[in-house]
Structure formats: structure tokens, C-alpha cells
Design a protein around this motif. Structure first.
Motif, PDB file in Angstrom:
ATOM      1  N   LEU A  44     -26.294 -57.746   6.147  1.00  0.00           N
ATOM      2  CA  LEU A  44     -25.448 -58.902   6.473  1.00  0.00           C
ATOM      3  C   LEU A  44     -24.011 -58.643   6.017  1.00  0.00           C
ATOM      4  N   ILE A  45     -23.863 -58.041   4.840  1.00  0.00           N
ATOM      5  CA  ILE A  45     -22.519 -57.726   4.335  1.00  0.00           C
ATOM      6  C   ILE A  45     -21.838 -56.738   5.281  1.00  0.00           C
ATOM      7  N   GLU A  46     -22.631 -55.759   5.740  1.00  0.00           N
ATOM      8  CA  GLU A  46     -22.112 -54.767   6.683  1.00  0.00           C
ATOM      9  C   GLU A  46     -21.647 -55.448   7.982  1.00  0.00           C
ATOM     10  N   LEU A  47     -22.423 -56.424   8.432  1.00  0.00           N
ATOM     11  CA  LEU A  47     -22.062 -57.136   9.666  1.00  0.00           C
ATOM     12  C   LEU A  47     -20.747 -57.898   9.489  1.00  0.00           C
ATOM     13  N   VAL A  48     -20.540 -58.461   8.297  1.00  0.00           N
ATOM     14  CA  VAL A  48     -19.264 -59.161   8.042  1.00  0.00           C
ATOM     15  C   VAL A  48     -18.123 -58.150   8.050  1.00  0.00           C
ATOM     16  N   ASN A  49     -18.350 -56.999   7.372  1.00  0.00           N
ATOM     17  CA  ASN A  49     -17.315 -55.950   7.356  1.00  0.00           C
ATOM     18  C   ASN A  49     -16.960 -55.534   8.781  1.00  0.00           C
ATOM     19  N   ASN A  50     -18.011 -55.315   9.585  1.00  0.00           N
ATOM     20  CA  ASN A  50     -17.772 -54.880  10.968  1.00  0.00           C
ATOM     21  C   ASN A  50     -16.982 -55.920  11.739  1.00  0.00           C
ATOM     22  N   ALA A  51     -17.352 -57.188  11.554  1.00  0.00           N
ATOM     23  CA  ALA A  51     -16.648 -58.252  12.286  1.00  0.00           C
ATOM     24  C   ALA A  51     -15.168 -58.238  11.906  1.00  0.00           C
ATOM     25  N   MET A  52     -14.894 -58.016  10.618  1.00  0.00           N
ATOM     26  CA  MET A  52     -13.492 -57.971  10.177  1.00  0.00           C
ATOM     27  C   MET A  52     -12.785 -56.760  10.781  1.00  0.00           C
ATOM     28  N   LYS A  53     -13.495 -55.591  10.715  1.00  0.00           N
ATOM     29  CA  LYS A  53     -12.871 -54.368  11.248  1.00  0.00           C
ATOM     30  C   LYS A  53     -12.630 -54.485  12.745  1.00  0.00           C
ATOM     31  N   ASN A  54     -13.521 -55.244  13.428  1.00  0.00           N
ATOM     32  CA  ASN A  54     -13.376 -55.401  14.878  1.00  0.00           C
ATOM     33  C   ASN A  54     -12.357 -56.473  15.255  1.00  0.00           C
ATOM     34  N   GLY A  55     -11.657 -56.982  14.265  1.00  0.00           N
ATOM     35  CA  GLY A  55     -10.534 -57.872  14.564  1.00  0.00           C
ATOM     36  C   GLY A  55     -10.873 -59.350  14.676  1.00  0.00           C
ATOM     37  N   HIS A  56     -12.082 -59.739  14.198  1.00  0.00           N
ATOM     38  CA  HIS A  56     -12.424 -61.171  14.271  1.00  0.00           C
ATOM     39  C   HIS A  56     -11.874 -61.882  13.040  1.00  0.00           C
ATOM     40  N   PRO A 233     -30.788 -70.011   3.296  1.00  0.00           N
ATOM     41  CA  PRO A 233     -31.705 -68.993   3.826  1.00  0.00           C
ATOM     42  C   PRO A 233     -31.209 -67.564   3.649  1.00  0.00           C
ATOM     43  N   PHE A 234     -29.889 -67.355   3.666  1.00  0.00           N
ATOM     44  CA  PHE A 234     -29.390 -65.980   3.610  1.00  0.00           C
ATOM     45  C   PHE A 234     -28.846 -65.600   2.238  1.00  0.00           C
ATOM     46  N   HIS A 235     -29.210 -66.363   1.225  1.00  0.00           N
ATOM     47  CA  HIS A 235     -28.866 -66.036  -0.170  1.00  0.00           C
ATOM     48  C   HIS A 235     -27.353 -65.811  -0.319  1.00  0.00           C
ATOM     49  N   ALA A 236     -26.577 -66.666   0.316  1.00  0.00           N
ATOM     50  CA  ALA A 236     -25.119 -66.503   0.292  1.00  0.00           C
ATOM     51  C   ALA A 236     -24.471 -67.886   0.218  1.00  0.00           C
ATOM     52  N   THR A 237     -24.786 -68.607  -0.870  1.00  0.00           N
ATOM     53  CA  THR A 237     -24.287 -69.985  -0.957  1.00  0.00           C
ATOM     54  C   THR A 237     -22.756 -70.033  -1.024  1.00  0.00           C
ATOM     55  N   GLY A 238     -22.150 -68.932  -1.495  1.00  0.00           N
ATOM     56  CA  GLY A 238     -20.691 -68.901  -1.634  1.00  0.00           C
ATOM     57  C   GLY A 238     -19.955 -68.755  -0.311  1.00  0.00           C
ATOM     58  N   TRP A 239     -20.668 -68.472   0.750  1.00  0.00           N
ATOM     59  CA  TRP A 239     -19.983 -68.301   2.033  1.00  0.00           C
ATOM     60  C   TRP A 239     -19.661 -69.635   2.698  1.00  0.00           C
ATOM     61  N   ASN A 266     -14.621 -70.046   8.833  1.00  0.00           N
ATOM     62  CA  ASN A 266     -14.578 -68.594   8.632  1.00  0.00           C
ATOM     63  C   ASN A 266     -15.124 -67.763   9.810  1.00  0.00           C
ATOM     64  N   THR A 267     -14.235 -67.082  10.505  1.00  0.00           N
ATOM     65  CA  THR A 267     -14.618 -66.407  11.760  1.00  0.00           C
ATOM     66  C   THR A 267     -15.550 -65.202  11.567  1.00  0.00           C
ATOM     67  N   PRO A 268     -15.208 -64.194  10.732  1.00  0.00           N
ATOM     68  CA  PRO A 268     -16.066 -63.004  10.681  1.00  0.00           C
ATOM     69  C   PRO A 268     -17.490 -63.320  10.223  1.00  0.00           C
ATOM     70  N   ILE A 269     -17.619 -64.284   9.336  1.00  0.00           N
ATOM     71  CA  ILE A 269     -18.973 -64.619   8.856  1.00  0.00           C
ATOM     72  C   ILE A 269     -19.794 -65.244   9.984  1.00  0.00           C
ATOM     73  N   GLN A 270     -19.137 -65.999  10.841  1.00  0.00           N
ATOM     74  CA  GLN A 270     -19.874 -66.580  11.984  1.00  0.00           C
ATOM     75  C   GLN A 270     -20.389 -65.482  12.909  1.00  0.00           C
ATOM     76  N   TYR A 271     -19.538 -64.481  13.182  1.00  0.00           N
ATOM     77  CA  TYR A 271     -19.989 -63.368  14.038  1.00  0.00           C
ATOM     78  C   TYR A 271     -21.152 -62.629  13.385  1.00  0.00           C
ATOM     79  N   ALA A 272     -21.032 -62.428  12.083  1.00  0.00           N
ATOM     80  CA  ALA A 272     -22.075 -61.680  11.371  1.00  0.00           C
ATOM     81  C   ALA A 272     -23.400 -62.437  11.387  1.00  0.00           C
ATOM     82  N   ILE A 273     -23.356 -63.732  11.130  1.00  0.00           N
ATOM     83  CA  ILE A 273     -24.611 -64.504  11.099  1.00  0.00           C
ATOM     84  C   ILE A 273     -25.231 -64.555  12.492  1.00  0.00           C
ATOM     85  N   ALA A 274     -24.387 -64.646  13.513  1.00  0.00           N
ATOM     86  CA  ALA A 274     -24.914 -64.673  14.893  1.00  0.00           C
ATOM     87  C   ALA A 274     -25.726 -63.407  15.159  1.00  0.00           C
TER      88      ALA A 274
END
Ligand SMILES: Cc1ncc(COP(=O)(O)O)c(C=O)c1O
Length: 381
Positions: A44-56, A233-239, A266-274
Motif C-alpha cells: 500500500l505504501i508503494e502504491l502511494v509512492n507510485n501515485a505521487m511519482k505518477n503526478g497525482h 481496515p488498512f491499519h493506517a488511521t493517520g491517513w 488527499n489525492t495520491p492516497i485515494q489512487y493507492a487505495i483504489a
């Protein structure tokens, strides 16, 4: 100083902040606030990183990233058979707290009455009061905290605008059963009463029990805001990313407030969770994951002098300490934190009138070694 008339004169700092701060100060094991002490998944962290790198990295659409709304609609239809239009009936929010506040502010007018069941999660009553609404609370009692529907009937009148549900329940770990749904359905039939159903713990349900989402019941679904969160559910209450689902006529009003409260989330986190939600095991595996923790913690607590209350859902375990002390729960919990090094939440904090049944709430979303350490200390009490 300029004089300010407080909008919430009776309100102090939430008990979660107070207990977590104390736990840090005295270096106690913090089983008070509801968050894990382990990390969320590296994928999930990787997906957030990717979303950021992909310009979201710019504003998301006001109602949320469409792919995330679509995944939520699919998941809801698969699990509960309810069809929500992602375009008009689902909005991504800054955690469930914002969804709750927004839903209440969208429909509650001065003097509208809202029924809540106590002990209740602490943000419901202040949001109702801020809108000029009147909180009608029904106090539930340990050990089972069942809702006495004949008492609810007595609270309903022409001014009743909303009933707030929370299942699985924080802090009592109880769940709504089909009989509760039947009683509720009969009660609201032909009445102008809305429902706000807080389902943040929908996937944290144990022993093969069914989560009775109001989405399953068309006559309830049509009058309900359902609110949830990805933090649990995703153990990320701080997001702080959650969502609200409601029929279009309610969502229309919800978004009028949402757009001026946060505009978008928060845009990149939405892409990552999707992306993460494409694998349904990410949520279907949760009951087993948390049930193991529940069983492990309960087994440890069984050796202590605390009396275990039932736990059917959520990641909380409540205990009664009447056999140990007759102190008020707020006093006992301070002593437990300072003298024995384990922080908990006094359940009286969830009652507007501070009703004290000598019950404390522990959060078991912790590593095994944390639970072991906590039990070792609790054995000394
Ligand atoms: C019952 C309940 N509702 C809502 C929330 C808030 O969720 P979020 O952190 O996503 O705002 C919590 C968090 O503990 C909760 O327990």
C-alpha cells in the motif's frame, strides 16, 4: 482578550488525546486510543509512492477520485447487494469523522432531535449540538449493551430527525443483530427519520457473525448515510481517508457542505487505495487477522482479576474492574496508567452524563509482544 462565546462550553479535549498524552508522558503501554502499533502493508505504501511519482499530487475531484468511488460501489454491491451510483451517491472524506460531521450538518436544523445510543463515539453529540440539534441519548448497560427498542420508541416524536447507529460498536464491541434491524425498520416505517450508520468496523467482526450493514435493507438504505473509513481496515488511521454513501437526494445535500469543509481529500492516497481494493482479500482476511488478536488478548486477560465483557466486533475489549476497586473509572484508569504502566479509556467518557459502570476499554490492534507486556503488567493489578 476578546470575549468569545463558546459554541461547546461543556466540551474539553477528547479522552483519546488525554490518555495518549499521559501514556507517552509516563511511558505506559498505550492500549487507549484505537490505532495499531504495527505498520500498514508495504504494498500500500508503494502504491502511494507510485501515485505521487505518477503526478497525482493536485486536487482530487470534489467528490473523490472516481476509480476509488467505483471500487467502493463494487465492494458494497458484492458484500451487501446494494447499488450505489459512484457519480452521485458516494463521496470520499477526510476520515469517517468528517463524514459524520458533514452528514449531521447537512440535515440537522435547530431543535431537531437526534437519538444516539450511549456509550457513543465522542464526535456525534458535539456535531449535533453545533447544528442546534438536541441529543436524545439512550444509555445502554453492560455486559451486553443491547438496545431496548421499546425505550427507543418512547424517545421518538415529531421532532426526531435522525437515529445514529454504530455496528460493530466502539467502545463496547457489540454488534447489531437481525432482530435489531427488524425493530428499527418497524420503528422508522412511515416516519421522516434519517439514519446515520457508522460502519467503520464493518470488517472487524468475529465468530462468523454477519455485519448487518443498513445497505442490506432497502427500506433503511433509502434513508441512510453510511459512513466508513480506510484507516481501520488498512491499519493506517493517520491517513484520514474515509467515505460516505447515501441515496442521491441525501448526497446532494452532503456535498454542499463537503465542498466548503474540505473541498477534496488527499489525492495520491485515494489512487493507492483504489488499486489496493482490487484485491478483495485485503478486507476479507481482516476478521481472521483481528480475531486471532482478540482471542490472544482475551486468553491473557482471563488470568487477571479483570472481568471480560463480550467482544463480537471492532478492535476493542472492555473489562469490568469491580472486583479490584470501587474507584471511579476516570480515577482508576489514571492509576492503572501511572502505577501499572497500561493506558486504557474509561467508558464513562462515552456517556454524556458520565455514567460509570466501572468498565475500561482496551485496544488490541497491537503486536503480540505489546499484548504480552500489557498482560504481564495487568496481572500485577
Ligand atoms: C466508531 C468510530 N467512528 C468514527 C471514527 C473515526 O474514524 P476516522 O479516524 O476515519 O475519522 C472512529 C475512530 O476511532 C470510530 O471508532
Amino acid at each position: 482578550m476578546i470575549s468569545v462565546i463558546s459554541k461547546l462550553p461543556q466540551t474539553g479535549t477528547t479522552i483519546f488525546t488525554v490518555m495518549s498524552a499521559l501514556a507517552n508522558e509516563v511511558d505506559a503501554i498505550n492500549l487507549s486510543q484505537g490505532f495499531p502499533d504495527y505498520n500498514c502493508s508495504p504494498e500500500l505504501i508503494e502504491l502511494v509512492n507510485n501515485a505521487m511519482k505518477n503526478g497525482h499530487n493536485q486536487y482530487a475531484p470534489m467528490a473523490g477520485v472516481m476509480s476509488l468511488r467505483e471500487r467502493i460501489a463494487e465492494k458494497t454491491e458484492n458484500l451487501y447487494g446494494a447499488v450505489y451510483n459512484p457519480d452521485t451517491e458516494i463521496t470520499i472524506t477526510a476520515g469517517c469523522t468528517q463524514a459524520i460531521f458533514t452528514a449531521i450538518s447537512a440535515v440537522i436544523h435547530p431543535n431537531d432531535e437526534v437519538i444516539i445510543f450511549e456509550p457513543a463515539f465522542d464526535c456525534y453529540a458535539p456535531a449535533i449540538k453545533l447544528m442546534g440539534g438536541v441529543v436524545k441519548s439512550l444509555a445502554l448497560e453492560p455486559p451486553n449493551y443491547r438496545i431496548a427498542w421499546d425505550m427507543v420508541k418512547r424517545l421518538v416524536n415529531q421532532k426526531t430527525k435522525m437515529i445514529i447507529l454504530n455496528s460493530p460498536h466502539n467502545p463496547t464491541a457489540t454488534i447489531l443483530h437481525k432482530e435489531d434491524i427488524d425493530e428499527l425498520s418497524a420503528l422508522v416505517k412511515n416516519q421522516d427519520i434519517l439514519i446515520l450508520s457508522d460502519e467503520v468496523y464493518e470488517h472487524l467482526i468475529y465468530d462468523g457473525e454477519t455485519h448487518h450493514s443498513v445497505a442490506r435493507y432497502p427500506e433503511l438504505q433509502q434513508r441512510s448515510f453510511i459512513v466508513a473509513s480506510f484507516g481501520k481496515p488498512f491499519h493506517a488511521t493517520g491517513w484520514k481517508v474515509g467515505y460516505c454513501m447515501a441515496p442521491a437526494y441525501l448526497m446532494h445535500e452532503f456535498r454542499k457542505i463537503h465542498q466548503f469543509l474540505v473541498f477534496s481529500v488527499n489525492t495520491p492516497i485515494q489512487y493507492a487505495i483504489a488499486e489496493h481494493l482490487k484485491n478483495e482479500q485485503t478486507y476479507l482476511d481482516l476478521p481472521e487477522f483481528f480475531q486471532q488478536k482478540r482471542d490472544y488478548f482475551r486468553k491473557g486477560l482471563e488470568q487477571t482479576r479483570f472481568e471480560l465483557l463480550p467482544c463480537h466486533g471492532s478492535y476493542f475489549q472492555s473489562v469490568r474492574y469491580s472486583a479490584i476497586s470501587d474507584e471511579k473509572d476516570a480515577d482508576f484508569v489514571l492509576r492503572l496508567t501511572k502505577e501499572f504502566g497500561v493506558a486504557a479509556i474509561p467508558v464513562s467518557a462515552f456517556y454524556t452524563k458520565g455514567i460509570d459502570h466501572h468498565v475500561l476499554r482496551f485496544c488490541f490492534a497491537k503486536r503480540q509482544e505489546t499484548l504480552d507486556k500489557a498482560v504481564d503488567r495487568l496481572l500485577k493489578v
